[in-house]
Design a protein around this motif. Structure first.
Motif, PDB file in Angstrom:
ATOM      1  N   THR A  95       0.837  -1.209   0.000  1.00 52.96           N
ATOM      2  CA  THR A  95       0.000   0.000   0.000  1.00 52.96           C
ATOM      3  C   THR A  95       0.868   1.254   0.000  1.00 52.96           C
ATOM      4  O   THR A  95       0.621   2.203  -0.781  1.00 52.96           O
ATOM      5  CB  THR A  95      -0.928   0.008   1.236  1.00 52.96           C
ATOM      6  N   SER A  98       2.487   1.797  -3.367  1.00 52.92           N
ATOM      7  CA  SER A  98       1.502   2.346  -4.329  1.00 52.92           C
ATOM      8  C   SER A  98       1.273   3.834  -4.067  1.00 52.92           C
ATOM      9  O   SER A  98       1.224   4.643  -5.011  1.00 52.92           O
ATOM     10  CB  SER A  98       0.168   1.609  -4.219  1.00 52.92           C
ATOM     11  N   GLN A  99       1.150   4.201  -2.787  1.00 52.59           N
ATOM     12  CA  GLN A  99       0.965   5.617  -2.434  1.00 52.59           C
ATOM     13  C   GLN A  99       2.178   6.433  -2.861  1.00 52.59           C
ATOM     14  O   GLN A  99       2.052   7.539  -3.392  1.00 52.59           O
ATOM     15  CB  GLN A  99       0.763   5.778  -0.918  1.00 52.59           C
ATOM     16  N   TYR A 100       3.362   5.889  -2.629  1.00 47.73           N
ATOM     17  CA  TYR A 100       4.588   6.594  -3.028  1.00 47.73           C
ATOM     18  C   TYR A 100       4.584   6.835  -4.534  1.00 47.73           C
ATOM     19  O   TYR A 100       4.919   7.935  -4.986  1.00 47.73           O
ATOM     20  CB  TYR A 100       5.827   5.796  -2.604  1.00 47.73           C
ATOM     21  N   ASP A 101       4.231   5.800  -5.303  1.00 41.47           N
ATOM     22  CA  ASP A 101       4.202   5.942  -6.761  1.00 41.47           C
ATOM     23  C   ASP A 101       3.225   7.045  -7.183  1.00 41.47           C
ATOM     24  O   ASP A 101       3.547   7.872  -8.053  1.00 41.47           O
ATOM     25  CB  ASP A 101       3.827   4.614  -7.433  1.00 41.47           C
ATOM     26  N   ARG A 102       2.066   7.086  -6.570  1.00 45.29           N
ATOM     27  CA  ARG A 102       1.073   8.121  -6.911  1.00 45.29           C
ATOM     28  C   ARG A 102       1.573   9.513  -6.502  1.00 45.29           C
ATOM     29  O   ARG A 102       1.461  10.481  -7.275  1.00 45.29           O
ATOM     30  CB  ARG A 102      -0.259   7.827  -6.210  1.00 45.29           C
ATOM     31  N   VAL A 103       2.130   9.610  -5.290  1.00 47.24           N
ATOM     32  CA  VAL A 103       2.630  10.914  -4.803  1.00 47.24           C
ATOM     33  C   VAL A 103       3.807  11.366  -5.651  1.00 47.24           C
ATOM     34  O   VAL A 103       3.923  12.555  -6.003  1.00 47.24           O
ATOM     35  CB  VAL A 103       3.006  10.835  -3.308  1.00 47.24           C
ATOM     36  N   LYS A 105       4.412  10.684  -8.751  1.00 51.67           N
ATOM     37  CA  LYS A 105       3.906  11.145 -10.044  1.00 51.67           C
ATOM     38  C   LYS A 105       3.232  12.505  -9.914  1.00 51.67           C
ATOM     39  O   LYS A 105       3.418  13.377 -10.760  1.00 51.67           O
ATOM     40  CB  LYS A 105       2.889  10.149 -10.608  1.00 51.67           C
ATOM     41  N   ALA A 106       2.454  12.660  -8.855  1.00 55.24           N
ATOM     42  CA  ALA A 106       1.676  13.898  -8.703  1.00 55.24           C
ATOM     43  C   ALA A 106       2.539  15.061  -8.222  1.00 55.24           C
ATOM     44  O   ALA A 106       2.430  16.179  -8.740  1.00 55.24           O
ATOM     45  CB  ALA A 106       0.522  13.677  -7.735  1.00 55.24           C
ATOM     46  N   LYS A 107       3.393  14.849  -7.231  1.00 55.56           N
ATOM     47  CA  LYS A 107       4.144  15.951  -6.612  1.00 55.56           C
ATOM     48  C   LYS A 107       5.644  15.885  -6.869  1.00 55.56           C
ATOM     49  O   LYS A 107       6.360  16.814  -6.512  1.00 55.56           O
ATOM     50  CB  LYS A 107       3.907  15.954  -5.103  1.00 55.56           C
TER      51      LYS A 107
END
Length: 192
Positions: A95, A98-103, A105-107
């Motif tokens: 989890t 996955s959060q790291y990958d999203r963050v 990409k986003a930030k």
């Protein structure tokens, strides 16, 4: 002396001689029986001592089996707890990754949120590695106890074989104990 008296005297002498022979024969037979009795008493003492030794060994083996069962139960609980915690941490790592990958990409990977998640991921990776080592050690302890119960089972089966000298009743008691051991052994195989 009259002829009749002589006949009586001869009969008494013959009867006395026959009686002496019979007494000598019975005395020899009595000596043989006494010798056999002494041998039987000695054998009985030896058998009694062997029985007591065997009984003592059985009690010690059964006590060791009880102790090992308790230790195995403790180890099983520890293994289950360690496995459960490890699985939870692995799920959390997935989890967080996955959060790291999203963050990232986003930030961006250099953002404060990504760095915080990266630290958490690193800490969790170290925790998981430590848990895996502890779990492996727990398995080794479990295997050692499993092996010792197998040795005890072998000893119990050996004692069971020796019990034949003391009759079927004693053998059936050992058979019951061996059955309990085999049930425990099957439980260990299923768990592992």
């Amino acid at each position: 002396m009259s002829e009749q008296n002589e006949d009586i005297l001869k009969a008494v002498r013959k009867n006395s001689t026959d009686t002496k022979r019979e007494i000598t024969s019975l005395t020899k037979e009595l000596d043989k029986l006494k010798q056999k009795e002494e041998e039987l008493v000695a054998t009985g003492k030896t058998s009694g001592a062997a029985y007591e030794t065997l009984t003592s060994k059985i009690r010690a083996t059964e006590a060791a089996l009880v102790k090992n069962r308790e230790q195995l139960d403790h180890n099983n609980a520890a293994l289950k707890l360690n496995k459960g915690t490890l699985q939870q941490n692995q799920a959390m790592l997935t989890t967080l990754t996955s959060q790291y990958d999203r963050v990232a990409k986003a930030k961006g990977a250099d953002s404060e949120a990504a760095k915080n998640l990266n630290v958490l991921i690193g800490t969790l990776n170290n925790t998981i590695a430590d848990q895996e080592k502890k779990l492996e050690k727990s398995r080794e302890v479990f295997d050692a106890h499993k092996q010792s119960t197998e040795y005890l089972g072998t000893s119990l089966n050996t004692l069971k074989g020796q019990a034949g000298e003391f009759g079927r009743g004693f053998a059936s008691v050992l058979e019951g104990a061996a059955g309990g051991f085999n049930a425990m052994k099957r439980g260990l195989i299923v768990y592992k």
